[in-house]
Design a protein around this motif. Structure first.
Motif, mmCIF file in Angstrom:
data_model
loop_
_atom_site.group_PDB
_atom_site.id
_atom_site.type_symbol
_atom_site.label_atom_id
_atom_site.label_comp_id
_atom_site.label_asym_id
_atom_site.label_seq_id
_atom_site.Cartn_x
_atom_site.Cartn_y
_atom_site.Cartn_z
ATOM 1 N N THR A 7 73.065 160.227 122.809
ATOM 2 C CA THR A 7 72.491 159.034 122.168
ATOM 3 C C THR A 7 73.183 158.691 120.858
ATOM 4 O OG1 THR A 7 70.816 160.577 121.472
ATOM 5 C CG2 THR A 7 70.211 159.015 123.170
ATOM 6 N N VAL B 275 76.273 159.624 106.018
ATOM 7 C CA VAL B 275 75.248 160.646 105.773
ATOM 8 C C VAL B 275 74.701 160.546 104.353
ATOM 9 C CG1 VAL B 275 74.900 163.138 105.498
ATOM 10 C CG2 VAL B 275 76.102 162.256 107.497
ATOM 11 N N LYS C 227 75.403 150.850 116.853
ATOM 12 C CA LYS C 227 74.892 151.828 115.891
ATOM 13 C C LYS C 227 75.394 153.236 116.184
ATOM 14 C CE LYS C 227 71.443 149.277 113.812
ATOM 15 N NZ LYS C 227 70.034 149.106 113.546
ATOM 16 N N ARG D 99 73.673 165.498 114.681
ATOM 17 C CA ARG D 99 73.338 164.171 115.213
ATOM 18 C C ARG D 99 74.138 163.053 114.574
ATOM 19 N NH1 ARG D 99 68.891 163.904 118.479
ATOM 20 N NH2 ARG D 99 67.957 165.921 118.752
ATOM 21 N N LYS D 100 74.805 163.378 113.473
ATOM 22 C CA LYS D 100 75.613 162.360 112.789
ATOM 23 C C LYS D 100 77.082 162.474 113.174
ATOM 24 C CE LYS D 100 72.132 161.177 110.116
ATOM 25 N NZ LYS D 100 71.513 159.861 110.231
ATOM 26 N N ILE E 285 75.539 154.449 124.756
ATOM 27 C CA ILE E 285 74.085 154.300 124.675
ATOM 28 C C ILE E 285 73.686 153.556 123.401
ATOM 29 C CG2 ILE E 285 71.899 155.554 124.408
ATOM 30 C CD1 ILE E 285 72.960 157.668 126.251
ATOM 31 N N ARG E 286 74.292 153.956 122.292
ATOM 32 C CA ARG E 286 73.811 153.475 121.001
ATOM 33 C C ARG E 286 74.474 152.173 120.568
ATOM 34 N NH1 ARG E 286 71.766 157.311 116.605
ATOM 35 N NH2 ARG E 286 70.553 155.876 115.372
ATOM 36 N N LEU F 23 73.276 165.238 123.466
ATOM 37 C CA LEU F 23 73.164 164.378 122.279
ATOM 38 C C LEU F 23 73.984 163.086 122.453
ATOM 39 C CD1 LEU F 23 73.239 166.838 119.224
ATOM 40 C CD2 LEU F 23 71.286 165.991 120.501
#
Lengths: 128, 449
Positions: free
Chosen positions: B314, B150, B323, B289-290, B319-320, B312
């Motif tokens: 993703t 972050v 990353k 989201r992090k 999915i990601r 959320l």
């Protein structure tokens, strides 16, 4: 599907509009937003960050996937579209105008020559 | 699913494909002295009754002090878990749960996890909690990695008042990442001194980790610590090893922490061989989201009814891919459900009552121990259900004598703090009666002085 002629395009489906000689406004193309589907979140970089050409600067998240965003040219982020935090759907509704993502102060405007024309990008997109 | 072990020829074929000469070769990265050089020495088949006898005899070799004579906490506390918790989580709908990808057939599990998240966020003073992680230490490691991601910074200040095992786990998780853990010696102080934390931080500091109550049991001044980190712009990670304390103390989020983690075993868990544990993890909404891990959200279905689903996603690895925010692809669903049931059975007032019982017991025990000549409290700081006591002589033999009398009196802090060879960490909770504690005090007075 729109492919505005006054813009430059990257193979990664970003577009660049040049303002005042060395400012690049960057967003994703109509084709890209259509492929992604409903966009629910756009993660943008902090103002002041230096980007290299081809560097990932954020992500566009849709209901079905996430996609990295790549800067077509090198430069420093001078502005981030403040509307996208609350209204990411602008990228779907107005990809080339209200849905712009970042503005860069370009390091070297000559890099624009490496990008695709509207016609070349249309060919790339339609080839799939 | 059929289970058919590999035959010798299957094994040969598999080895040939990967180019290994033997199964042993696959383990050659493990030092030879750490490997068993022969097959496990297991006797042949036994009739079921004989087998039960065998296990009973083996189990009897363990020292089993019983909960009321166990005064060891140090991250795993003795609590009474209502029988209803085990009864309810034994229902097959919960017991065989796995991450519920399909909301259309998993509303019960999803609703239970949503309840757990709601309690977790409330207790930790945060806005969003995930569906849980493996345990407190791995949750802390994820928090450290998240803070670096972050902030784009790489240093994390971690005082040695954070549980030594938790620090080890963070070290393991981060050793091959571009993360530098900044060790800070504060054991003599007993609590974090905000000025010392501030002095250890700079513009390169991603986060400071503060455990409260800390490893010695003492309550940290989270508000002052929160102010002390402001200038550096570092995130504050609040860690809680004993969440029962949150029945009385405010959660880290309420003091301004950006990320809060906790070991949730005190809610609905047991102390069986140290597990299973439960990693509680919560953040401010701006960081959702992090955040690593699964997240259950509440929405409405097409009929307008409440409905639950993973949300959320993703952020996550399926999915990601590379990353993703973390490589955790699961949660501790059963333990999270147990925690939610335990917390809901207690309710807000019950949780407070249990917390007060812990505080009262520990203060009574500390007060009595401090009156033994030659025994003193090592740090004079406010505590919840655990504190440090210095004995006059060597403590190894004392702890051994107490154990043979059936009492697990505490943890030898010299194991991790060379300057504290005569100090033990003692915990008392709601399970300890006045008589249990008086008996312990008499034993210590007799054996230690």
């Amino acid at each position: 599907m729109e492919f505005p002629k006054d813009l430059k395009y990257s193979k990664e489906h970003e577009w660049v509009r040049v303002e005042d000689g060395d400012t690049a406004i960057i967003g994703i193309t109509d084709f890209a937003q259509d492929e992604l589907g409903d966009i629910v979140f756009v993660e943008a970089p902090k103002v002041g960050r230096d980007l290299k050409a081809g560097e990932s600067f954020g992500v566009a998240e849709s209901v079905k996937t996430v996609s990295d965003l790549y800067s077509p040219v090198a430069g420093q982020v001078i502005e981030v579209n403040p509307e996208l935090e609350g209204s990411p759907e602008l990228v779907n509704e107005s990809p080339f105008d209200k849905g712009w993502i970042i503005k860069l102060k370009m390091e070297d405007p000559k890099e624009l020559e490496n990008l695709l024309s509207a016609q070349d990008y249309r060919n790339l997109a339609q080839k799939g | 699913m059929r289970y058919i072990p590999l035959s010798a020829s299957d094994r040969e074929k598999a080895l040939a494909v990967i180019g290994a000469s033997s199964v042993e070769q696959l383990f050659e990265d493990i030092p030879a002295e750490a490997r068993l050089p022969h097959p496990l020495d297991i006797p042949g088949p036994l009739p079921e009754m004989d087998l039960m006898d065998w296990f009973e005899e083996a189990a009897d070799k363990n020292t089993h002090a019983g909960p009321r004579r166990t005064f060891i906490g140090a991250g795993a506390y003795v609590h009474h878990v209502p029988t209803a918790v085990d009864h309810l989580i034994s229902r097959t709908e919960f017991f065989t749960c796995y991450t519920p990808y399909q909301p259309e057939v998993s509303q019960g599990t999803l609703a239970a996890i949503y309840e757990y998240q709601t309690y977790t966020a409330a207790l930790l003073g945060m806005e969003v909690a995930n569906a849980s992680m493996y345990d407190g230490p791995s949750a802390l490691a994820e928090a450290v990695i998240m803070a670096c991601r972050v902030t784009g910074r790489s240093k994390v200040v971690m005082p040695n008042l954070v549980h030594p095992h938790w620090r080890q786990v963070v070290q393991t998780y981060t050793q091959h990442l571009d993360i530098e853990l900044v060790h800070l010696e504060l054991a003599a102080d007993g609590v974090c001194i905000p000025e010392k934390l501030a002095a250890a931080m700079s513009q390169e500091t991603a986060a400071v980790v503060v455990q409260s109550p800390n490893f010695f049991g003492y309550v940290e001044d989270m508000d002052s610590i929160n102010q002390a980190r402001e200038e550096s712009g570092a995130l504050l990670i609040g860690a809680v090893a004993e969440p029962m304390s949150l029945g009385l103390l405010k959660g880290p989020g309420a003091s301004g922490a950006d990320i809060a983690v906790a070991e949730g075993r005190s809610f609905g868990g047991s102390l069986s061989f140290g597990g299973p544990a439960l990693g509680m993890f919560a953040v401010k909404t701006s960081l959702a989201r992090k955040m690593p891990g699964r997240l259950v959200g509440k929405t409405k279905d097409t009929m307008g009814r409440d409905a639950y689903t993973l949300t959320l996603s993703t952020r996550e690895q399926h999915i990601r891919r590379e990353k993703a925010t973390s490589n955790i692809c699961s949660n501790q669903a059963l333990m999270a459900t147990a925690a939610a049931i335990h917390i809901s059975l207690l309710g807000a007032s019950g949780l407070r009552e249990v917390a007060v019982a812990n505080l009262t017991a520990a203060n009574y025990l500390a007060g009595r121990l401090a009156r033994i000549a030659g025994v003193k409290l090592a740090h004079d700081k406010p505590f919840f259900n655990e504190f440090t006591v210095t004995l006059p002589g060597d403590i190894g033999p004392v702890l051994a004598k107490l154990a043979s009398a059936g009492y697990l009196a505490g943890v030898d802090l010299g194991r991790w703090y060379p300057d504290m060879k005569k100090t033990i960490l003692i915990s008392a909770t709601e399970v300890h009666s006045k008589k249990n504690m008086d008996d312990l005090v008499d034993l210590i007075a007799r054996e230690a002085v």
